[in-house]
Design a protein around this motif. Structure first.
Motif, PDB file in Angstrom:
ATOM      1  N   ARG A 112      22.555  -3.667-100.638  1.00  0.00           N
ATOM      2  CA  ARG A 112      23.814  -2.929-100.608  1.00  0.00           C
ATOM      3  C   ARG A 112      24.926  -3.683-101.328  1.00  0.00           C
ATOM      4  NH1 ARG A 112      23.107   1.199 -97.168  1.00  0.00           N
ATOM      5  NH2 ARG A 112      21.443   1.034 -95.601  1.00  0.00           N
ATOM      6  N   PRO A 113      25.808  -2.942-101.977  1.00  0.00           N
ATOM      7  CA  PRO A 113      26.882  -3.615-102.723  1.00  0.00           C
ATOM      8  C   PRO A 113      27.820  -4.419-101.847  1.00  0.00           C
ATOM      9  CG  PRO A 113      27.195  -1.217-102.676  1.00  0.00           C
ATOM     10  CD  PRO A 113      25.821  -1.483-102.161  1.00  0.00           C
ATOM     11  N   GLU A 114      28.049  -3.981-100.589  1.00  0.00           N
ATOM     12  CA  GLU A 114      28.976  -4.723 -99.738  1.00  0.00           C
ATOM     13  C   GLU A 114      28.448  -6.108 -99.374  1.00  0.00           C
ATOM     14  OE1 GLU A 114      27.151  -1.489 -96.973  1.00  0.00           O
ATOM     15  OE2 GLU A 114      27.616  -1.752 -99.110  1.00  0.00           O
ATOM     16  N   PHE A 115      27.151  -6.332 -99.533  1.00  0.00           N
ATOM     17  CA  PHE A 115      26.566  -7.652 -99.330  1.00  0.00           C
ATOM     18  C   PHE A 115      26.017  -8.220-100.637  1.00  0.00           C
ATOM     19  CE2 PHE A 115      26.133  -5.721 -95.032  1.00  0.00           C
ATOM     20  CZ  PHE A 115      26.993  -6.573 -94.377  1.00  0.00           C
ATOM     21  N   SER A 116      26.650  -7.808-101.737  1.00  0.00           N
ATOM     22  CA  SER A 116      26.326  -8.338-103.063  1.00  0.00           C
ATOM     23  C   SER A 116      24.843  -8.177-103.392  1.00  0.00           C
ATOM     24  CB  SER A 116      26.745  -9.817-103.170  1.00  0.00           C
ATOM     25  OG  SER A 116      26.815 -10.221-104.505  1.00  0.00           O
ATOM     26  N   TYR A 117      24.238  -7.094-102.908  1.00  0.00           N
ATOM     27  CA  TYR A 117      22.836  -6.765-103.203  1.00  0.00           C
ATOM     28  C   TYR A 117      21.874  -7.858-102.737  1.00  0.00           C
ATOM     29  CZ  TYR A 117      25.081  -3.102-105.812  1.00  0.00           C
ATOM     30  OH  TYR A 117      25.876  -2.026-106.148  1.00  0.00           O
ATOM     31  N   SER A 118      22.262  -8.583-101.703  1.00  0.00           N
ATOM     32  CA  SER A 118      21.324  -9.543-101.120  1.00  0.00           C
ATOM     33  C   SER A 118      20.393  -8.817-100.152  1.00  0.00           C
ATOM     34  CB  SER A 118      22.074 -10.667-100.399  1.00  0.00           C
ATOM     35  OG  SER A 118      22.855 -10.153 -99.333  1.00  0.00           O
ATOM     36  N   VAL A 119      19.199  -9.368-100.002  1.00  0.00           N
ATOM     37  CA  VAL A 119      18.183  -8.795 -99.134  1.00  0.00           C
ATOM     38  C   VAL A 119      17.708  -9.879 -98.176  1.00  0.00           C
ATOM     39  CG1 VAL A 119      15.879  -7.758 -99.037  1.00  0.00           C
ATOM     40  CG2 VAL A 119      17.441  -7.154-100.902  1.00  0.00           C
ATOM     41  N   HIS A 120      17.775  -9.605 -96.882  1.00  0.00           N
ATOM     42  CA  HIS A 120      17.295 -10.523 -95.849  1.00  0.00           C
ATOM     43  C   HIS A 120      16.285  -9.760 -94.993  1.00  0.00           C
ATOM     44  CE1 HIS A 120      21.374 -11.758 -96.960  1.00  0.00           C
ATOM     45  NE2 HIS A 120      21.108 -12.980 -96.543  1.00  0.00           N
ATOM     46  N   VAL A 121      15.009  -9.991 -95.210  1.00  0.00           N
ATOM     47  CA  VAL A 121      13.965  -9.303 -94.458  1.00  0.00           C
ATOM     48  C   VAL A 121      13.409 -10.259 -93.417  1.00  0.00           C
ATOM     49  CG1 VAL A 121      11.772  -8.074 -94.553  1.00  0.00           C
ATOM     50  CG2 VAL A 121      13.375  -7.901 -96.479  1.00  0.00           C
ATOM     51  N   ASP A 122      13.522  -9.884 -92.155  1.00  0.00           N
ATOM     52  CA  ASP A 122      12.954 -10.667 -91.054  1.00  0.00           C
ATOM     53  C   ASP A 122      11.529 -10.156 -90.829  1.00  0.00           C
ATOM     54  OD1 ASP A 122      12.521 -12.261 -88.883  1.00  0.00           O
ATOM     55  OD2 ASP A 122      14.072 -11.367 -87.614  1.00  0.00           O
ATOM     56  N   VAL A 123      10.579 -10.798 -91.471  1.00  0.00           N
ATOM     57  CA  VAL A 123       9.193 -10.328 -91.442  1.00  0.00           C
ATOM     58  C   VAL A 123       8.555 -10.745 -90.120  1.00  0.00           C
ATOM     59  CG1 VAL A 123       6.979 -10.317 -92.624  1.00  0.00           C
ATOM     60  CG2 VAL A 123       9.094 -10.599 -93.945  1.00  0.00           C
ATOM     61  N   ARG A 124       8.128  -9.779 -89.339  1.00  0.00           N
ATOM     62  CA  ARG A 124       7.564 -10.037 -88.014  1.00  0.00           C
ATOM     63  C   ARG A 124       6.052  -9.790 -88.006  1.00  0.00           C
ATOM     64  NH1 ARG A 124      11.157 -12.267 -83.986  1.00  0.00           N
ATOM     65  NH2 ARG A 124      13.133 -12.247 -85.120  1.00  0.00           N
ATOM     66  N   GLY A 125       5.412 -10.196 -86.908  1.00  0.00           N
ATOM     67  CA  GLY A 125       3.995  -9.949 -86.741  1.00  0.00           C
ATOM     68  C   GLY A 125       3.090 -10.868 -87.536  1.00  0.00           C
ATOM     69  N   LEU A 126       3.585 -12.047 -87.906  1.00  0.00           N
ATOM     70  CA  LEU A 126       2.782 -13.004 -88.656  1.00  0.00           C
ATOM     71  C   LEU A 126       2.040 -13.936 -87.704  1.00  0.00           C
ATOM     72  CD1 LEU A 126       5.391 -13.881 -91.446  1.00  0.00           C
ATOM     73  CD2 LEU A 126       3.569 -12.161 -91.510  1.00  0.00           C
ATOM     74  N   GLN A 127       1.090 -14.676 -88.241  1.00  0.00           N
ATOM     75  CA  GLN A 127       0.321 -15.624 -87.452  1.00  0.00           C
ATOM     76  C   GLN A 127       1.026 -16.982 -87.434  1.00  0.00           C
ATOM     77  OE1 GLN A 127      -2.579 -14.864 -85.665  1.00  0.00           O
ATOM     78  NE2 GLN A 127      -1.827 -12.813 -86.216  1.00  0.00           N
ATOM     79  N   PRO A 128       0.998 -17.694 -86.324  1.00  0.00           N
ATOM     80  CA  PRO A 128       1.700 -18.988 -86.247  1.00  0.00           C
ATOM     81  C   PRO A 128       1.014 -20.061 -87.082  1.00  0.00           C
ATOM     82  CG  PRO A 128       0.483 -18.559 -84.218  1.00  0.00           C
ATOM     83  CD  PRO A 128       0.390 -17.313 -85.035  1.00  0.00           C
ATOM     84  N   GLY A 129       1.831 -20.991 -87.595  1.00  0.00           N
ATOM     85  CA  GLY A 129       1.318 -22.153 -88.302  1.00  0.00           C
ATOM     86  C   GLY A 129       0.506 -21.812 -89.532  1.00  0.00           C
ATOM     87  N   ARG A 130       0.906 -20.769 -90.267  1.00  0.00           N
ATOM     88  CA  ARG A 130       0.112 -20.309 -91.402  1.00  0.00           C
ATOM     89  C   ARG A 130       0.976 -20.187 -92.645  1.00  0.00           C
ATOM     90  NH1 ARG A 130      -4.734 -15.913 -91.511  1.00  0.00           N
ATOM     91  NH2 ARG A 130      -5.160 -16.107 -93.750  1.00  0.00           N
TER      92      ARG A 130
END
Length: 533
Positions: A112-130
């Motif tokens: 979005r332009p109000e955040f200068s087109y930055s993208v922050h994706v909190d990727v969930r459901g991953l395996q630990p220590g990988r």
């Protein structure tokens, strides 16, 4: 950010302060720093080129999640990175292999332009220590592939972890060669403890870099508006070595002063600007910082942002990320290095603040990790310069706020069995220190260690030990190392010991410098104190 253990009371406090004290000024800042909607939309919506000029990054790893980041900027030195003023769709993928044959998570995000087109994706459901790889796609362009790693599972037995400690990367002071070497270390995470950018204007030659192409005119003035801070981040992220360090390793970031203004304190500017004006500036700086770091949502609430947090790496380590800039009182006695003075010892002057201090010590008390790291901006241990025969202290460090310094050190003394390790930046030099119960008595109990990493570039090429460095060694018996070349610290942890390798390059005024280990130390679990390796 709840998984990283951030106190909810502080969120409410930050929001209340924004609304009741400075909300109108901050809202005005964001209303006037964005381009006109109709004019920006008139650019047609097509991109001027590759939008991934600022690279990719990941950060704040949890056992089942990690943040992946990018910012669309086909023309990074233009307002909003040369993007049309409309939201853009960005596709993302996370895979278990670098060729993306086994994609385990994917989706779409709005830039979005109000955040200068930055993208922050909190990727969930991953395996630990990988280890995972990730990438983005926008408008037919594919980003570089980044490499990241999740934290080990809660309570998991972990045989080894490696953290790199870095800070202070003034772009015009030289090349980021240390970052290129740091990228090759394949650490589990980078602890970046402040001064990601410097707010100063930049000459056409690019300072010590002496660039072949002139630095654009818009960089001559100091960063003090949202657009200008965004430009500064774009220039810094244009460096390929910095992009490589982000691309290969997840970062755990905190700020110090230069992300806003040199030696600011809370809402007090270095120049004692009107508080209303500086509040707007701080809000703009915090917004730009969040936009360019791999941090979870939500974005800063005006001039406030709850940055301190805790991340756990199985049973081996916890990392307590501190913020000693946002909540502090103005420096004592006009700042800089000064002799002892009553204001320095005034117990009413906050530094990290009572709420953060309680959060830190209570969390460490509950910790079951072998090693408890404090990612900290400025030197916590006592440091006496004493160049003139009179004890002299840095009013901008913990030494300038002795009541809170004593409170935290007493708390760490009671938690000595938790193996506290303070990792610090700020001073553009490598220091290795024993933290003493009483710094006036060299024989008093050692309660932990402080590992101070030198700068990536700030201060230019540097020297092995300056005259001030020798003064520090002469007057601080708890200090075991001073080296003033550029580099980083590599911290290796096992259940039995910590190994700290101080890594440095011989020059940064031109690319290609080799890296070498200046000195290595060990610390035994359960027995705080530095030993030459």
């Amino acid at each position: 950010m709840s998984d990283a253990e951030i106190p909810r009371a502080a969120v409410r406090l930050a929001r209340r302060r924004f609304l009741t004290v400075t909300g109108a000024a901050t809202a005005l800042a964001f209303a006037t720093n964005l381009p006109d909607r109709a004019r920006a939309a008139g650019s047609g919506g097509t991109l001027a080129g590759d939008p991934f000029t600022l690279g990719v990054a990941s950060g704040d790893p949890l056992p089942d999640a990690v943040v992946i980041w990018t910012r669309l900027a086909p023309l990074p030195y233009e307002p909003l990175g040369g993007m049309p003023y409309t939201a853009a769709t960005v596709e993302w993928q996370v895979a278990t292999d670098e060729r993306f044959r086994h994609v385990v998570r994917s989706g779409k995000a709005a830039a979005r332009p109000e955040f200068s087109y930055s993208v922050h994706v909190d990727v969930r459901g991953l395996q630990p220590g990988r280890t995972y790889w990730y990438r983005f796609r926008a408008a037919g362009h594919l980003s570089p592939a980044g490499r990241t790693r999740t934290a080990p599972a809660p309570g998991a037995k972990v045989d080894r972890l490696t953290f790199a400690v870095a800070s202070c990367q003034s772009w015009p002071d030289g090349y980021y060669t240390a970052h290129r070497h740091l990228a090759a270390e394949n650490a589990d995470a980078v602890l970046f403890v402040g001064d990601y950018i410097y707010e100063y204007g930049i000459s056409a030659s690019g300072g010590l870099r002496n660039t072949a192409q002139p630095v654009p005119d818009q960089f001559r003035t100091e960063a003090d508006t949202l657009d200008r801070y965004r430009l500064q981040y774009a220039l810094y992220k244009s460096d390929p070595d910095l992009r490589a360090a982000h691309q290969n390793t997840p970062w755990i970031c905190t700020w110090d002063d230069h992300e806003v203004q040199d030696n600011y304190a809370g809402l007090v500017s270095r120049t004692n600007a009107p508080i209303e004006d500086f509040t707007v500036r701080r809000a703009s700086a915090y917004r730009a910082y969040w936009e360019h770091m791999p941090l979870r949502t939500p974005a800063p609430q005006g001039p406030d942002y709850l940055l301190y947090r805790r991340l756990t790496f199985g049973r081996l380590a916890e990392v307590n990320v501190l913020d000693t800039r946002q909540y502090r009182a103005d420096q004592a006695d006009g700042d800089l290095w000064k002799p002892d003075n009553p204001e320095r010892n005034n117990p009413a002057r906050p530094f990290a603040g009572a709420q953060q201090r309680r959060w830190l010590l209570d969390g460490m008390r509950r910790s079951r990790a072998t090693w408890n790291l404090l990612a900290n901006q400025v030197v916590m241990s006592r440091m006496d310069l004493d160049a003139s025969g009179t004890a002299t202290y840095n009013m901008d460090a913990w030494d300038g706020y002795t009541a809170e310094q004593r409170s935290v050190l007493d708390g760490l003394a009671a938690l000595r069995a938790r193996n506290p390790v303070v990792v610090t930046g700020d001073v553009h030099a490598s220091y290795a220190m024993d933290i003493k119960r009483d710094f006036a008595d060299p024989d008093s109990q050692t309660i932990g260690v402080e590992l101070v990493g030198t700068s990536i570039s700030s201060g230019g090429n540097g020297v092995e030990v300056s005259a001030n460095g020798r003064n520090f060694l002469d007057h601080n018996p708890h200090l075991k190392l001073v080296d003033e070349r550029r580099g980083y610290v590599l911290v290796e942890l096992t259940p039995r010991e910590l190994r700290a390798h101080y890594r440095a390059v011989p020059y940064i005024d031109r690319p290609g410098a080799p890296v070498a280990t200046v000195r290595s130390f060990t610390v035994e679990a359960g027995d705080p104190g530095l030993h030459r390796a």
